[in-house]
Design an enzyme around this catalytic site. Structure first.
Site, PDB file in Angstrom:
ATOM      1  N   ASN A 170      54.846   9.567  24.312  1.00  0.00           N
ATOM      2  CA  ASN A 170      53.838   9.463  23.442  1.00  0.00           C
ATOM      3  C   ASN A 170      54.591   9.162  22.171  1.00  0.00           C
ATOM      4  O   ASN A 170      56.022   9.092  22.311  1.00  0.00           O
ATOM      5  CB  ASN A 170      53.096  10.543  23.169  1.00  0.00           C
ATOM      6  CG  ASN A 170      53.847  11.724  23.167  1.00  0.00           C
ATOM      7  OD1 ASN A 170      54.643  12.053  22.004  1.00  0.00           O
ATOM      8  ND2 ASN A 170      54.131  12.583  24.053  1.00  0.00           N
ATOM      9  N   ASP A 239      50.157  16.117  29.115  1.00  0.00           N
ATOM     10  CA  ASP A 239      49.236  17.034  29.513  1.00  0.00           C
ATOM     11  C   ASP A 239      49.238  16.706  31.229  1.00  0.00           C
ATOM     12  O   ASP A 239      49.184  17.538  32.095  1.00  0.00           O
ATOM     13  CB  ASP A 239      47.850  16.686  29.189  1.00  0.00           C
ATOM     14  CG  ASP A 239      47.493  17.447  27.904  1.00  0.00           C
ATOM     15  OD1 ASP A 239      48.071  18.334  27.552  1.00  0.00           O
ATOM     16  OD2 ASP A 239      46.828  16.778  27.136  1.00  0.00           O
ATOM     17  N   LYS A 249      61.999   1.105  42.094  1.00  0.00           N
ATOM     18  CA  LYS A 249      61.193   0.270  41.081  1.00  0.00           C
ATOM     19  C   LYS A 249      59.850  -0.079  41.932  1.00  0.00           C
ATOM     20  O   LYS A 249      59.913  -0.862  42.847  1.00  0.00           O
ATOM     21  CB  LYS A 249      61.798  -0.929  40.505  1.00  0.00           C
ATOM     22  CG  LYS A 249      61.322  -1.614  39.411  1.00  0.00           C
ATOM     23  CD  LYS A 249      62.162  -2.607  38.562  1.00  0.00           C
ATOM     24  CE  LYS A 249      61.252  -3.500  37.687  1.00  0.00           C
ATOM     25  NZ  LYS A 249      61.775  -4.602  37.494  1.00  0.00           N
ATOM     26  N   PHE A 284      50.532  23.666  17.997  1.00  0.00           N
ATOM     27  CA  PHE A 284      49.960  22.657  17.045  1.00  0.00           C
ATOM     28  C   PHE A 284      48.966  21.897  17.826  1.00  0.00           C
ATOM     29  O   PHE A 284      48.690  22.045  18.941  1.00  0.00           O
ATOM     30  CB  PHE A 284      51.321  21.558  17.130  1.00  0.00           C
ATOM     31  CG  PHE A 284      52.200  21.728  15.669  1.00  0.00           C
ATOM     32  CD1 PHE A 284      53.028  22.961  15.499  1.00  0.00           C
ATOM     33  CD2 PHE A 284      52.007  21.012  14.457  1.00  0.00           C
ATOM     34  CE1 PHE A 284      53.797  23.169  14.512  1.00  0.00           C
ATOM     35  CE2 PHE A 284      52.982  21.326  13.388  1.00  0.00           C
ATOM     36  CZ  PHE A 284      53.561  22.178  13.363  1.00  0.00           C
ATOM     37  N   LYS A 298      41.485  25.180  20.795  1.00  0.00           N
ATOM     38  CA  LYS A 298      42.779  25.209  21.473  1.00  0.00           C
ATOM     39  C   LYS A 298      43.223  26.619  21.132  1.00  0.00           C
ATOM     40  O   LYS A 298      44.175  27.414  22.113  1.00  0.00           O
ATOM     41  CB  LYS A 298      43.720  24.503  20.874  1.00  0.00           C
ATOM     42  CG  LYS A 298      43.401  22.917  21.585  1.00  0.00           C
ATOM     43  CD  LYS A 298      44.503  21.523  20.979  1.00  0.00           C
ATOM     44  CE  LYS A 298      43.825  20.560  21.561  1.00  0.00           C
ATOM     45  NZ  LYS A 298      44.518  19.309  21.120  1.00  0.00           N
ATOM     46  N   LYS A 302      44.035  29.042  24.334  1.00  0.00           N
ATOM     47  CA  LYS A 302      45.500  29.183  24.914  1.00  0.00           C
ATOM     48  C   LYS A 302      45.835  30.543  24.340  1.00  0.00           C
ATOM     49  O   LYS A 302      47.032  31.058  24.525  1.00  0.00           O
ATOM     50  CB  LYS A 302      46.448  28.276  24.336  1.00  0.00           C
ATOM     51  CG  LYS A 302      46.004  26.777  24.652  1.00  0.00           C
ATOM     52  CD  LYS A 302      46.888  25.712  24.214  1.00  0.00           C
ATOM     53  CE  LYS A 302      46.406  24.212  24.675  1.00  0.00           C
ATOM     54  NZ  LYS A 302      47.413  23.326  25.052  1.00  0.00           N
TER      55      LYS A 302
HETATM   56  O1  PMT Z   1      57.353  14.385  16.350  1.00  0.00           O
HETATM   57  P1  PMT Z   1      56.593  14.087  14.918  1.00  0.00           P
HETATM   58  O2  PMT Z   1      56.750  12.528  15.091  1.00  0.00           O
HETATM   59  O3  PMT Z   1      56.930  14.527  13.783  1.00  0.00           O
HETATM   60  O4  PMT Z   1      55.035  14.173  15.077  1.00  0.00           O
HETATM   61  C1  PMT Z   1      54.798  15.653  14.743  1.00  0.00           C
HETATM   62  C2  PMT Z   1      53.507  16.045  16.009  1.00  0.00           C
HETATM   63  C3  PMT Z   1      52.254  15.028  15.347  1.00  0.00           C
HETATM   64  C4  PMT Z   1      54.175  15.665  17.446  1.00  0.00           C
HETATM   65  C5  PMT Z   1      53.146  17.536  15.779  1.00  0.00           C
HETATM   66  O5  PMT Z   1      52.910  17.877  14.499  1.00  0.00           O
HETATM   67  C6  PMT Z   1      52.069  17.944  16.596  1.00  0.00           C
HETATM   68  O6  PMT Z   1      51.018  17.770  16.305  1.00  0.00           O
HETATM   69  N1  PMT Z   1      52.452  18.327  17.638  1.00  0.00           N
HETATM   70  C7  PMT Z   1      51.665  18.741  19.034  1.00  0.00           C
HETATM   71  C8  PMT Z   1      51.163  17.612  19.679  1.00  0.00           C
HETATM   72  C9  PMT Z   1      50.400  18.115  20.861  1.00  0.00           C
HETATM   73  O7  PMT Z   1      50.671  17.621  22.003  1.00  0.00           O
HETATM   74  O8  PMT Z   1      49.168  18.499  20.693  1.00  0.00           O
HETATM   75  P2  PMT Z   1      48.026  18.894  21.753  1.00  0.00           P
HETATM   76  O9  PMT Z   1      46.784  19.004  20.737  1.00  0.00           O
HETATM   77  O10 PMT Z   1      48.053  18.049  22.863  1.00  0.00           O
HETATM   78  O11 PMT Z   1      48.606  20.197  22.281  1.00  0.00           O
HETATM   79  C10 PMT Z   1      48.218  21.503  21.554  1.00  0.00           C
HETATM   80  C11 PMT Z   1      49.221  22.474  21.631  1.00  0.00           C
HETATM   81  O12 PMT Z   1      49.662  22.565  23.260  1.00  0.00           O
HETATM   82  C12 PMT Z   1      50.663  21.991  21.163  1.00  0.00           C
HETATM   83  O13 PMT Z   1      51.444  23.022  20.526  1.00  0.00           O
HETATM   84  C13 PMT Z   1      51.434  21.843  22.473  1.00  0.00           C
HETATM   85  O14 PMT Z   1      52.910  21.835  22.129  1.00  0.00           O
HETATM   86  C14 PMT Z   1      50.957  22.673  23.472  1.00  0.00           C
HETATM   87  N2  PMT Z   1      50.962  22.219  24.964  1.00  0.00           N
HETATM   88  C15 PMT Z   1      50.381  20.712  25.304  1.00  0.00           C
HETATM   89  C16 PMT Z   1      50.322  20.599  26.440  1.00  0.00           C
HETATM   90  C17 PMT Z   1      51.153  21.130  27.242  1.00  0.00           C
HETATM   91  N3  PMT Z   1      51.418  20.829  28.560  1.00  0.00           N
HETATM   92  N4  PMT Z   1      52.033  22.310  27.155  1.00  0.00           N
HETATM   93  C18 PMT Z   1      52.006  22.547  25.829  1.00  0.00           C
HETATM   94  O15 PMT Z   1      52.709  23.722  25.289  1.00  0.00           O
END
Ligand code: PMT
Length: 363
Positions: A170, A239, A249, A284, A298, A302
């Protein structure tokens, strides 16, 4: 002041503006005392070299002490920060970058440089950071409000391999997570940063563990989580990952192809589910719509203590931008942190975290 600095601005101007003596010559420091330069190095709580030329950085990296400043650096035992300033081509020279890398490994902290118009008429990386920025960053480490607090922070994207040459990823640059790591460290915290692949160097004083996939990130974070006081999940963790990893490949096939995906472990939810040694957990949420609703869901699902939600897919926020805006939620509370640099937001978010932890500890 070095001799070169004295050719730009007279020592008298500095002395008049600061109201303090200006030192420039090894032998004239405390004239009655031949060890004056050593005393000056012992006296300093912190040394900030600004602007630092390629020449000064080269001398520092190679142990050359042929003037007062380079001698002070060698004799100093306090933290040293350097704000480089030089032409963009000089900054890019491998020998300069090697010197910087050597100094970073020895614990010297670099502030900047910034990019933009240069005194020589060129444009690029190499401008000295703004003096206010240098002061803030230099002095932040003395704040110490997070002394001894252990932070575990995830940052950047993950890469989920399809075959030996392709992966799903991503747009995360790691800037938000690195800004948090830097801000926490500068407030005195012990910071471990588990980072997906990004192009930035780890912030000064931060223990960085590089990983690629979500599973690797999980494997590095889980054994450390119950040793930490705070976990911040800034990483954009995939995810799902390809269900099968092809050993060779994958060849071009028909007009369409399907890839089966399998769910990755949810790292932040696993940390929040720890029965023993659970840290304060901050997630986040990166959203393109219904920010508040998705973020609140979330946080509940979580079992997080706090969530920082940001818009993605827009200019000047979210992925890759130097700036961002955060809507922060916790149980029964929220606060908007309006658009600012990611470094500034990191500090503001840390202050919210500190307040919440203190509130939790007193109830
Ligand atoms: O890295 P930059 O370019 O500075 O950009 C910053 C950012 C946009 C990446 C950051 O500010 C941000 O939003 N990070 C979380 C991105 C994300 O994956 O969001 P989500 O809504 O999909 O996940 C929610 C939370 O679950 C996040 O804390 C994520 O780290 C966590 N997660 C998600 C999936 C997973 N399998 N394990 C996790 O721990």
């Amino acid at each position: 002041m070095t001799q070169a600095a004295g050719e730009f601005v007279g020592a008298l101007s500095f002395q008049a503006l600061t109201g303090h003596p200006v030192h420039s010559d090894i032998l004239s420091v405390e004239e009655e005392n031949a060890m004056g330069h050593i005393n000056l190095a012992r006296w300093a709580d912190q040394i900030i070299i600004a602007p630092a030329t390629a020449n000064m950085i080269g001398k520092m990296a190679n142990g050359i002490a042929d003037d007062l400043l380079s001698t002070l650096y060698l004799a100093a035992e306090c933290p040293v920060s350097v704000a480089p300033a030089m032409n963009q081509a000089m900054w890019a020279k491998p020998v300069v970058q090697q010197n910087i890398s050597n100094l970073k490994q020895q614990g010297v902290r670099f502030i900047g440089p910034a990019a933009g118009d240069q005194a020589c008429g060129e444009v690029g990386l190499g401008r000295m950071s703004e003096p206010e920025d240098i002061c803030n960053r230099g002095l932040a480490g003395r704040d110490g409000i997070l002394n001894g607090v252990k932070f575990l922070i995830s940052a950047g994207p993950t890469r989920e391999a399809l075959d030996p040459v392709r992966y799903i990823t991503n747009r995360s640059s790691g800037k938000m997570g690195y800004a948090l790591a830097e801000a926490a460290q500068s407030l005195g915290a012990e910071v471990t940063l588990v980072s997906g692949p990004v192009t930035m160097s780890p912030p000064f004083g931060v223990d960085m563990i590089p990983v690629e996939s979500a599973q690797q990130m999980y494997d590095q974070i889980m054994p450390r989580a119950d040793q930490s006081d705070v976990y911040i999940g800034t990483a954009a963790v995939a995810d799902y990952r390809p269900k099968d990893l092809a050993m060779h490949k994958i060849k071009k096939q028909g007009d369409q192809m399907q890839i089966a995906l399998q769910k990755n472990p949810d790292i932040v939810a696993s940390v929040a589910a720890l029965q023993e040694g659970r840290p304060f957990v901050v997630g986040f949420a990166a959203e393109t719509d219904d920010l508040e609703q998705y973020a609140q869901n979330k946080m509940q699902q979580k079992n997080l203590d706090m969530i920082a939600a940001n818009w993605v897919g827009q200019a000047d926020s979210g992925f890759d931008s130097d700036r961002n805006a955060l809507q922060v939620y916790w149980n029964n509370g929220s606060q908007m942190l309006p658009t600012a640099s990611k470094r500034q937001l990191a500090e503001d978010l840390l202050h919210l975290i500190i307040v919440r932890i203190n509130e939790k500890n007193t109830t």
